[in-house]
Every structure is written in C-alpha cells, then in structure tokens.
Write an enzyme that holds these catalytic residues in place. Structure first.
Site, PDB file in Angstrom:
ATOM      1  N   ASP A   1       0.781  -1.249   0.000  1.00  0.00           N
ATOM      2  CA  ASP A   1       0.000   0.000   0.000  1.00  0.00           C
ATOM      3  C   ASP A   1       0.816   1.305   0.000  1.00  0.00           C
ATOM      4  O   ASP A   1       1.810   1.420   0.711  1.00  0.00           O
ATOM      5  CB  ASP A   1      -0.867   0.100   1.263  1.00  0.00           C
ATOM      6  CG  ASP A   1      -1.602  -1.159   1.605  1.00  0.00           C
ATOM      7  OD1 ASP A   1      -1.528  -2.129   0.846  1.00  0.00           O
ATOM      8  OD2 ASP A   1      -2.252  -1.160   2.661  1.00  0.00           O
TER       9      ASP A   1
ATOM     10  N   GLU B   1     -10.528  -2.417   4.510  1.00  0.00           N
ATOM     11  CA  GLU B   1      -9.184  -1.901   4.753  1.00  0.00           C
ATOM     12  C   GLU B   1      -9.049  -0.500   4.143  1.00  0.00           C
ATOM     13  O   GLU B   1      -9.797  -0.122   3.243  1.00  0.00           O
ATOM     14  CB  GLU B   1      -8.133  -2.819   4.098  1.00  0.00           C
ATOM     15  CG  GLU B   1      -8.145  -4.243   4.633  1.00  0.00           C
ATOM     16  CD  GLU B   1      -7.047  -5.139   4.042  1.00  0.00           C
ATOM     17  OE1 GLU B   1      -6.450  -5.900   4.814  1.00  0.00           O
ATOM     18  OE2 GLU B   1      -6.802  -5.095   2.828  1.00  0.00           O
TER      19      GLU B   1
HETATM   20  C1  FRU Z   1      -3.905  -3.637   2.716  1.00  0.00           C
HETATM   21  C2  FRU Z   1      -3.252  -4.073   4.016  1.00  0.00           C
HETATM   22  C3  FRU Z   1      -3.609  -3.108   5.136  1.00  0.00           C
HETATM   23  C4  FRU Z   1      -2.469  -3.287   6.092  1.00  0.00           C
HETATM   24  C5  FRU Z   1      -1.299  -3.514   5.162  1.00  0.00           C
HETATM   25  C6  FRU Z   1      -0.269  -4.455   5.709  1.00  0.00           C
HETATM   26  O1  FRU Z   1      -3.263  -4.097   1.581  1.00  0.00           O
HETATM   27  O2  FRU Z   1      -3.633  -5.385   4.330  1.00  0.00           O
HETATM   28  O3  FRU Z   1      -4.866  -3.348   5.708  1.00  0.00           O
HETATM   29  O4  FRU Z   1      -2.278  -2.180   6.930  1.00  0.00           O
HETATM   30  O5  FRU Z   1      -1.831  -4.029   3.955  1.00  0.00           O
HETATM   31  O6  FRU Z   1       0.867  -4.492   4.904  1.00  0.00           O
END
Ligand code: FRU
Length: 492
Positions: free
Chosen positions: A22, A205
C-alpha cells in the site's frame, strides 16, 4: 539499481528493490510530494512491515529516500497517513517549525500469534526536518484496541476545517470508525459506518474520506474510499466508494447513492484487478485544489507471485479525482494527473483500423482512441498490443454487454498463479454517449484505461518478455480519431 530490468515500470513508481504494497502517508509539504509505502526491505514477499519513502517535486520523478519508519517493540508499521500540523496542535514541533505527523497502525505479531484479538492499534510519529527523520511518539498507542477488534487498522487523518477538528477514519473488520481529536494525540470515538452498506466479500481496509465539490455546481459532498479484500468485482482485492455527507460526527449516505448499494452491490473506483489500497494526498495547496489519488497496482490474489525479481509491485499513475452528477447519481471520475503530459513525445495520428509500430525508447506509451457507437455496432471492438514473441493484450468494448474489457490471458507470463488470468476483466460503461473514448496509459507491464472522460476505469498488470509495441485493431468498428504518444521514462 538501474530501473531497467525486464518488466520494470518506466512511468510508474516502484521501489528500488524488495517488496512494496500500500501507498502510505501521502502529504505535500514545502515543495515536495511525499510517498511512503508498505515495505519489507529483507525480501520480495510481504513480511514485517516498514514505511519506505520517496519524494517528488512534480509527482512524476521520484527520489528514493531511506526507510522512514522501522518496526519497534509495539509492532510492525502497517498502513496509515500523514498530515502537516500547521498550528503545532500536537506540540510535537514548534510554531516556526510545524511537524509532519504520521498516523499508522502497529501490528503486534507476537500478540496475534498468542491468539489475542488486540494486536492492532494506532500510533503516531513526527518529523521536524521535512520528513527526513522520524521520532515515534513516546505515549503510543494513541488509539488502543480496547474492545478488542481483530482488524483495527489503516488510519487516515484529515483536518475537518468546518468543525476545526482532526478527523480519523480507520477500518474495523466490516465497518469504518470515525474518531476526533484537537491535538492528534488524544482521540475520541465519534461514530461507525458501513456494516449494512457496500460490498462485504472480504475484510474492510484502507479508508479515506474527503469533501469534494460536485463539478459544475457549488455543492460539496463527502467521499469515502474503502478497499476490500477479497470481494472485488473481478476477483481478489479492489476499492469501492460511497458518496454522502459528514456533519462532524456521522457519515450518512446520499439518498440517491443509498439506493444503489446494498449488501450485494457496490460502486467501484476501478474495475481492473490491479488498483488496491489507494488513498489521496493531504495538504495539496489550496490554489491547486486537486484531490490526487494513488493506488497499489497489484492484487492480493497473486501479488506475491508475480515474476519480477529485485523488486515487487508498482503504484498506479497519480490520478485526479472529480465528482460528477450522472444519470446513476454521484460518481467519482478518475483521470491521470495533467503533469503526465510532460512525458509525451511527438504524437502520431491515425484512423480507421490501426496497424502501427509504436516507437518508444522506454516501452511506455499513451493512446487516445475515439469511436462512434450506433445500433450497427454489435460486436466487440478495440485494440490489441502485441510483440514479436506473439504476446497480445486486448482492450476493448462489448456493445452487447455495455462493458469494457481487458484480456491479458495471452499477454505474457501468466502461469505463476491460477488466479492471475482465468478470464477477461469486465467493467460496465457508465456513459451513454454515442461517442466512446478510450484513454490508455501503457507501461512495460501495465495498462490503465480511463474511458469516457474517466467515468469507467480499468487498471491491469501483465508480463510480456518484450514490450508490446505493435498496435492492431480488434473487431471492425473503425477508429475515428486516434493519437499515440511515446512516453519518456521517469527514471532517466
Ligand atoms: C492492505 C493491508 C492493510 C495493512 C497492510 C499491511 O493491503 O492489508 O490493511 O495495513 O496491507 O501491509
């Protein structure tokens, strides 16, 4: 690193080496756009998360900086956001030197392994040297997980100018929570949204919330972006959104929008398989006024398996979001940022049934295609991009289904994951105009379709050994007006 390996994106951000997911902490400050990202410096698959860091003066060319946030005794550093604390409300800077404050999730792996539910909570860190070095706040976490809720993460903080308060939104399994603060340190729970709205095929998320003016009016609506994994419209992870109002405490869906969504239906920001966890920049100067978005150009279905070495994953091109009133209600339109045109070389114009060699030194190019639609057009049409190896990527429109499609089944390596290319990807057309437009950004290993002025968007990755630089027609609806541009590399 040379940024010239096989499949290496030339007009997209990717990390110099190792695993990225992300985008995080995007903030504009003193002439620089900051991009942080979920990063694992020890491997090219996901692991204990850090925040990688890059800056850009123009959202085109990026300078890689050292890792900004490392895991500590409270946990790994998961996704989050950053803001400029202009009035030093936190007291973490000085009046002369307002701090940058990052708000992120701590993921406590030992607690999770011990079977507990309170292993995610929100913490902050600050910088008083333009983001070059960061100090974790000594009183972390600032939002402990008291209930507890197993998925309790991805805080996005904005300044709610109307109420003069900091507003935090984060994901809590199947809904989002809103919290408020005067100083970015002491937080109070305001409200929840989402249990009974939108798609729930997976965990919620990476939310984002912002006000946006409706194009051509003086009305402002609030937009809530929300990523879910899995449960996307074409499989795996994807990002939906909601349009409504925020009164300082509660987010309520716009009545027109509400009729569109239920437990089983949703409105998607991008129908392609490779735009996830995207959020928008904070503190873009008011004179600019744009709402600028970037997403992770991959999908949790196969992100760990894609055949790149040295690094894994890239971001989408930065996009300008706009809100428009349409026959279906309020809809978000996405378009590449205007700066991207600076990468263009000399245009080549064509029409009819294109068959041309796209000459680019970088392997990246841009296409604008205009077609006419009438009742006589009943079968799919569009373009295929090919190489001498026989790989072909097809992008087109099916008038019967009233949907755009992308077909990467023959576009190069695809045997690394069964979930990668089982079928075409479909994207319903929003516009009903009898002129159909496809604006396409091709990189060595991705395509982004912005159709009909950005009302339907498809982002997909693919892996041909040689760049796809031969353009041919699919179907028999001629191009009325076609333009191609070579794009120069942002990695020089
Ligand atoms: C989304 C996610 C978020 C988390 C991160 C962990 O892709 O799963 O929810 O904070 O990636 O790397």
């Amino acid at each position: 690193d040379t940024y010239d390996e096989t499949y290496r994106p030339q007009v997209h951000y990717s990390p110099p080496t190792q695993w990225m997911n992300d985008p995080n902490g995007m903030v504009y400050f003193e002439g620089e756009y900051h991009l942080f990202y979920q990063y694992y410096p020890d491997s090219n698959v996901w692991g204990p998360m850090h925040w990688g860091h890059a800056v850009s003066p123009d959202l085109l060319e990026w300078e890689n900086l050292p890792i900004a946030l490392y895991p500590d005794s409270l946990g790994w550093i998961f996704s989050g956001s950053a803001v400029v604390d202009h009035d030093n409300t936190s007291g973490l800077g000085t009046d002369d030197q307002p701090p940058l404050v990052a708000i992120f999730t701590y993921h406590n792996d030992p607690l999770e392994k011990a079977g507990r539910d309170d292993f995610q909570y929100q913490g902050i860190a600050y910088s008083t040297d333009r983001g070059r070095t960061w100090t974790k706040y000594a009183g972390n976490p600032v939002v402990p997980n008291e209930e507890p809720i197993r998925d309790f993460r991805d805080p996005k903080v904005i300044w709610d100018a109307e109420r003069e308060q900091w507003l935090m939104v984060f994901a809590a399994q199947d809904h989002v929570m809103f919290w408020r603060s005067d100083n970015l340190i002491d937080w109070e729970h305001l409200s929840d949204f989402g249990k009974t709205y939108g798609a729930h095929g997976g965990v919620w998320e990476c939310p984002d919330i912002f006000p946006l003016q409706v194009e051509g009016s003086d009305e402002t609506k609030w937009v809530l972006l929300l990523s879910i994994n899995p449960g996307g419209p074409n499989g795996g992870s994807a990002t939906q959104y909601f349009v409504g109002d925020f009164d300082g405490t509660d987010f309520t869906l716009d009545p027109d929008f509400a009729t569109e969504v239920s437990d089983s239906a949703a409105v998607w920001l991008d129908y392609g398989r490779d735009n996830y966890a995207g959020v928008t920049w904070s503190d873009v100067p008011k004179e600019d006024g744009r709402r600028i978005f970037i997403g992770w150009m991959s999908n949790w279905d196969y992100a760990r398996d894609v055949p790149t070495t040295v690094w894994r994953s890239a971001m989408t091109v930065p996009r300008t979001l706009s809100l428009q009133q349409t026959a279906e209600g309020y809809r978000l339109f996405s378009n590449p940022i205007a700066e991207l045109t600076q990468l263009r070389g000399a245009p080549e114009m064509f029409h009819g049934e294109p068959s041309l060699e796209l000459t680019t030194a970088s392997g990246a190019h841009e296409l604008e295609l205009v077609y006419a639609l009438d009742e006589s057009v009943t079968t799919p049409f569009g373009v295929a991009l090919r190489n001498a190896e026989g790989d072909a990527l097809e992008i087109g429109y099916d008038p019967e289904r009233k949907a755009f499609y992308s077909d990467r089944r023959g576009a190069g390596a695809n045997d690394f994951a069964d979930s990668f290319a089982p079928d075409r990807t479909w994207a319903p057309r929003l516009s009903s105009s009898d002129t159909l437009r496809m604006h396409l950004i091709f990189d060595r290993a991705s395509v982004e379709l912005f159709a009909d002025g950005g009302s339907t968007v498809v982002t997909e990755i693919f892996f041909p050994i040689e760049s796809l630089d031969q353009l041919t027609a699919v179907g028999d609806n001629p191009v009325i007006e076609g333009t191609s541009y070579p794009l120069r590399s942002i990695w020089k």
